[in-house]
Design an enzyme around this catalytic site. Structure first.
Site, PDB file in Angstrom:
ATOM      1  N   ARG A  73       9.171 -28.152   0.814  1.00  0.00           N
ATOM      2  CA  ARG A  73       7.882 -27.481   0.996  1.00  0.00           C
ATOM      3  C   ARG A  73       6.859 -28.092   0.052  1.00  0.00           C
ATOM      4  O   ARG A  73       7.170 -28.426  -1.081  1.00  0.00           O
ATOM      5  CB  ARG A  73       8.008 -25.996   0.668  1.00  0.00           C
ATOM      6  CG  ARG A  73       8.509 -25.133   1.789  1.00  0.00           C
ATOM      7  CD  ARG A  73       8.504 -23.665   1.403  1.00  0.00           C
ATOM      8  NE  ARG A  73       9.377 -23.409   0.278  1.00  0.00           N
ATOM      9  CZ  ARG A  73       8.989 -23.239  -0.973  1.00  0.00           C
ATOM     10  NH1 ARG A  73       7.697 -23.259  -1.280  1.00  0.00           N
ATOM     11  NH2 ARG A  73       9.859 -23.021  -1.935  1.00  0.00           N
ATOM     12  N   TYR A 201       9.094 -30.845   7.811  1.00  0.00           N
ATOM     13  CA  TYR A 201      10.240 -30.350   7.051  1.00  0.00           C
ATOM     14  C   TYR A 201      10.272 -28.835   6.882  1.00  0.00           C
ATOM     15  O   TYR A 201       9.264 -28.220   6.514  1.00  0.00           O
ATOM     16  CB  TYR A 201      10.284 -30.993   5.649  1.00  0.00           C
ATOM     17  CG  TYR A 201      11.578 -30.661   4.958  1.00  0.00           C
ATOM     18  CD1 TYR A 201      12.729 -31.385   5.243  1.00  0.00           C
ATOM     19  CD2 TYR A 201      11.673 -29.580   4.095  1.00  0.00           C
ATOM     20  CE1 TYR A 201      13.941 -31.052   4.666  1.00  0.00           C
ATOM     21  CE2 TYR A 201      12.880 -29.230   3.515  1.00  0.00           C
ATOM     22  CZ  TYR A 201      14.007 -29.981   3.804  1.00  0.00           C
ATOM     23  OH  TYR A 201      15.205 -29.634   3.240  1.00  0.00           O
ATOM     24  N   LYS A 210       8.953 -19.224   6.444  1.00  0.00           N
ATOM     25  CA  LYS A 210       8.084 -18.809   5.344  1.00  0.00           C
ATOM     26  C   LYS A 210       6.674 -18.452   5.835  1.00  0.00           C
ATOM     27  O   LYS A 210       6.039 -17.543   5.313  1.00  0.00           O
ATOM     28  CB  LYS A 210       8.027 -19.897   4.265  1.00  0.00           C
ATOM     29  CG  LYS A 210       9.398 -20.235   3.687  1.00  0.00           C
ATOM     30  CD  LYS A 210      10.050 -19.045   3.053  1.00  0.00           C
ATOM     31  CE  LYS A 210      11.523 -19.131   2.832  1.00  0.00           C
ATOM     32  NZ  LYS A 210      12.118 -19.624   1.671  1.00  0.00           N
ATOM     33  N   HIS A 230      11.255 -12.147  -0.035  1.00  0.00           N
ATOM     34  CA  HIS A 230      12.110 -13.331  -0.147  1.00  0.00           C
ATOM     35  C   HIS A 230      13.454 -12.875  -0.723  1.00  0.00           C
ATOM     36  O   HIS A 230      13.764 -13.141  -1.879  1.00  0.00           O
ATOM     37  CB  HIS A 230      11.424 -14.343  -1.071  1.00  0.00           C
ATOM     38  CG  HIS A 230      12.031 -15.715  -1.071  1.00  0.00           C
ATOM     39  ND1 HIS A 230      11.869 -16.596  -2.123  1.00  0.00           N
ATOM     40  CD2 HIS A 230      12.780 -16.385  -0.147  1.00  0.00           C
ATOM     41  CE1 HIS A 230      12.484 -17.733  -1.846  1.00  0.00           C
ATOM     42  NE2 HIS A 230      13.048 -17.631  -0.664  1.00  0.00           N
ATOM     43  N   SER A 252      13.375 -19.931  -4.817  1.00  0.00           N
ATOM     44  CA  SER A 252      14.016 -20.959  -4.000  1.00  0.00           C
ATOM     45  C   SER A 252      15.088 -21.696  -4.799  1.00  0.00           C
ATOM     46  O   SER A 252      14.866 -22.077  -5.948  1.00  0.00           O
ATOM     47  CB  SER A 252      12.964 -21.948  -3.517  1.00  0.00           C
ATOM     48  OG  SER A 252      11.990 -21.250  -2.769  1.00  0.00           O
ATOM     49  N   CYS A 254      17.830 -20.640  -6.111  1.00  0.00           N
ATOM     50  CA  CYS A 254      18.311 -19.917  -7.289  1.00  0.00           C
ATOM     51  C   CYS A 254      19.456 -18.966  -6.962  1.00  0.00           C
ATOM     52  O   CYS A 254      19.761 -18.066  -7.747  1.00  0.00           O
ATOM     53  CB  CYS A 254      17.173 -19.185  -7.970  1.00  0.00           C
ATOM     54  SG  CYS A 254      16.026 -20.312  -8.778  1.00  0.00           S
ATOM     55  N   ASP A 279      17.818 -14.988   3.058  1.00  0.00           N
ATOM     56  CA  ASP A 279      16.529 -15.533   2.591  1.00  0.00           C
ATOM     57  C   ASP A 279      15.353 -14.575   2.757  1.00  0.00           C
ATOM     58  O   ASP A 279      14.449 -14.589   1.937  1.00  0.00           O
ATOM     59  CB  ASP A 279      16.230 -16.835   3.340  1.00  0.00           C
ATOM     60  CG  ASP A 279      15.161 -17.690   2.666  1.00  0.00           C
ATOM     61  OD1 ASP A 279      15.283 -17.931   1.446  1.00  0.00           O
ATOM     62  OD2 ASP A 279      14.207 -18.096   3.353  1.00  0.00           O
ATOM     63  N   ARG A 370      19.751 -29.731   3.171  1.00  0.00           N
ATOM     64  CA  ARG A 370      20.073 -28.374   3.642  1.00  0.00           C
ATOM     65  C   ARG A 370      20.877 -28.375   4.933  1.00  0.00           C
ATOM     66  O   ARG A 370      20.802 -29.325   5.714  1.00  0.00           O
ATOM     67  CB  ARG A 370      18.783 -27.572   3.855  1.00  0.00           C
ATOM     68  CG  ARG A 370      18.140 -27.194   2.527  1.00  0.00           C
ATOM     69  CD  ARG A 370      16.917 -26.340   2.701  1.00  0.00           C
ATOM     70  NE  ARG A 370      16.346 -26.069   1.382  1.00  0.00           N
ATOM     71  CZ  ARG A 370      16.340 -24.871   0.789  1.00  0.00           C
ATOM     72  NH1 ARG A 370      16.845 -23.827   1.397  1.00  0.00           N
ATOM     73  NH2 ARG A 370      15.808 -24.726  -0.412  1.00  0.00           N
TER      74      ARG A 370
END
Ligand code: GTP
Ligand code: SPV
Ligand code: MN
Length: 587
Positions: A73, A201, A210, A230, A252, A254, A279, A370
């Site tokens: 991002r 992406y 998001k 989130h 993100s 974490c 998420d 990912r």
């Protein structure tokens, strides 16, 4: 692909209008069928960037190589478009509607010339749920379509929703030439519209995630009295058959996916952990005075680095078929490879850009590589994960990646203090966004990059939500990432985090001991089950310690951060800061 019997006319009109401006050579409607995925896959394979994996190990899986300049991002290209800059707040980049039209919409003119425009109607949330909302993404990227059909519910179910409600979030995405200097991800919260260009992406391009799922949804949630967060959602089933649900907001990369898929250590026989989401959580007050949460997504877009059968066996099982691996290496027998999967890649492995890899040649996989995998394939997916009403929350966790300062776990004194804990949390930056890694920044509720409006108003909304519910979840802060003087993690993490969850749920049941400190209730070492962990009493003490000296510095940084919101900051938040300072001074 083909035609559908009835396309709602407001949608048909949006598609026609957009096509007139973007000038694709043809428009293709997507229904989310396997046949359609096969065709898209064949087309994408021609680019050389989409490589079928070995079907003996990874059936119907693909490695995808994104453009090397487009791997995470890009927060600096992400904007909120509103007439009033105050509405976007200091937490967002702001653009005026006029500049958006003149500077950014002009980039879309003819952007799909010679290409196909795919129309992807999708639903966020379980079908027939009061939480569910529809979106449409118009895109020229087959990779985006193939990802959206895993991450969301694509096709007829979304059209039916649009038909019956007349409501959907408009999204247009064009790859154009991937020029980072002209990359824009624009959000129009009031208009419920998203424009994304010059990127392909993840969170920049899969507009359901998001852009809609958090930025637009957080704004809608504020208007309508709910929360878009989130957060992962998990259920813990006790040996007596009762299940308690927990939602947790970590920034993100974490640890949300890992916690959501946790396997309890062997000694906890009879306990089960169920995954509801990894998420995003959409959360509403229920008639019973509790908060109820759904996962609006249908898939996982998870970090691969460090994922292996020991750290996350459930993720490993989830992505072993029908999945996409973005920016991993490729072994000679056509399997994806990333750092942490095994000790070293097999000889003859290609790196994430398709170059033959040699030891010392840099990482095999991009650090933000990912997997994209269907949620239903997760062995621990909760049997009720698509319950239209969601699941009731017993606890909410905030957490970050902190080498120091934050103890393993502490409990907020009450809802308002919990909102303060969330609003002032900080974490070290990761590879999930472009820019420096390892820099501590405030990331309120892990929503800094995702709150679609002024965060001062968002804090107020959180405070007000607490007043509207009679059985609020208790709020906790966790930190799996505290290190010793040698920089080694003090806490084993992963499955062992279950021990912390047990203390948290025992607190919620009024059954566990806690020691009041300046920052909240901290477990005494005896209240945590640390059996079999081989931790020394010194390590445990360090892990749970609250240094007033460090926290006074923390309070100064918090004050500076909150000052950015000026007089718009709710007074409750400033009162909480003063109270923290008083407690630190008293200790
Ligand atoms: P986003 O998808 O970016 O929102 O991230 P996420 O919060 O779902 O992060 P994820 O669970 O994928 O974890 C990211 C990284 O943290 C991975 O490299 C993990 O190996 C690592 N990690 C997760 N949990 C733990 C833990 O308990 N301890 C330690 N030391 N590392 C962890
Ligand atoms: C995150 O960065 O928090 C993610 C990945 O979950 S992305 O969808 O790219 O935003
Ligand atoms: Mn995320």
């Amino acid at each position: 692909m083909g035609e559908v019997a009835s396309v709602p006319s407001i949608l048909a009109e949006y598609v026609r209008e957009t096509a007139r401006w973007l000038e694709p050579s043809d428009t293709v409607w997507c229904w989310g069928t396997d046949e359609e995925a096969g065709l898209l896959s064949e087309e994408l394979a021609q680019t050389g960037r989409w490589i079928p994996c070995n079907p003996d190990y990874y059936p119907n899986c693909f490695v995808y190589r994104s453009d090397p300049s487009d791997v995470a991002r890009t927060e600096k290209s992400t904007y909120i478009v509103t007439a009033d800059p105050e509405e976007a707040g200091p937490n967002n980049n702001w653009m005026s509607p006029r500049e958006a039209r003149e500077r950014v919409w002009s980039l879309f003119q003819g952007a799909m010339r010679g290409k196909t425009m795919y129309v992807v109607p999708y639903l966020m949330g379980p079908p027939d749920s009061p939480f569910a909302r529809a979106g449409v993404e118009l895109t020229d990227s087959p990779y985006v379509v193939l990802s959206m059909r895993i991450m969301t519910r694509v096709g007829a179910v979304a059209l039916q929703h649009i038909e019956s409600t007349g409501d959907f979030v408009r999204g247009v995405h064009a790859l154009k030439d991937l020029d980072p200097a002209n990359r824009y991800i624009l959000h129009w919260p009031r208009e419920k519209e998203i424009w994304s260009i010059n990127t392909g992406y993840g969170g920049n391009a899969l507009l359901g995630k998001k852009c809609f799922g958090l930025r637009i949804a957080s704004w809608l949630a504020k208007q309508e009295g709910w929360l878009a967060e989130h957060m992962l959602i998990l259920g813990i089933e006790f040996p007596d058959g009762q299940t308690h649900y927990v939602a947790a907001a970590f920034p993100s990369a974490c640890g949300k996916t890992n916690l959501a898929m946790l396997v309890p250590p062997r000694r906890y026989t009879g306990f089960k952990v169920w995954t509801v989401g990894d998420d995003i959580a959409w959360i509403r007050p229920g008639e019973d005075g509790r908060l109820w949460a759904v996962n609006p997504e249908a898939g996982f877009f998870g970090v691969l680095k460090g994922t292996n059968p020991r750290t996350n066996p459930r993720a490993m099982a989830t992505f072993q078929k029908n999945s996409i691996f973005t920016n991993t290496g490729l072994t000679p027998d056509r399997c994806p490879w990333w750092e942490g999967l095994t000790d070293a890649p097999p000889e003859g492995t290609f790196d994430w850009q398709g170059r033959p890899w040699q030891p010392g040649a840099g990482p095999v996989a991009h650090p933000n590589a990912r997997f994209t995998a269907p949620a239903r394939q997760c062995p621990s997916i909760a049997p009720n994960w698509e319950d239209p009403q969601g699941v009731p929350l017993t606890a909410i966790l905030f957490g970050g990646r902190r080498k120091s300062v934050a103890p393993l776990v502490y409990e907020a004194f009450d809802w308002e203090h919990g909102v303060f804990v969330g609003a002032t949390m900080a974490s070290e930056t990761t590879a999930a966004q472009s820019g420096a890694v390892g820099v501590v920044r405030r990331d309120p509720m892990a929503m800094l990059p995702f709150c679609g409006y002024n965060m001062a108003d968002y804090f107020r909304h959180w405070i007000e939500m607490g007043r509207r519910i009679t059985r609020p979840p208790r709020i906790f802060h966790v930190n799996w990432f505290r290190t010793d003087e040698q920089g080694r993690f003090l806490w084993p993490g992963f499955g062992e985090n279950f021990r912390v969850l047990l203390w948290i749920l025992a607190r919620c049941a009024g059954q566990a001991e806690a020691r009041p400190t300046a920052i909240g209730y901290v477990p005494p070492p005896t209240a945590l089950d640390l059996a079999d962990l081989a931790m020394s009493p010194g390590q445990v003490e360090q892990l749970l310690s609250v240094s007033h000296e460090e926290w006074r510095r923390e309070a100064d940084e918090i004050e500076q951060f909150l000052a950015r919101f000026g007089s718009r900051l709710p007074k409750e938040i400033s009162h909480q800061l003063s109270a923290l300072r008083r407690r630190l001074a008293a200790g």
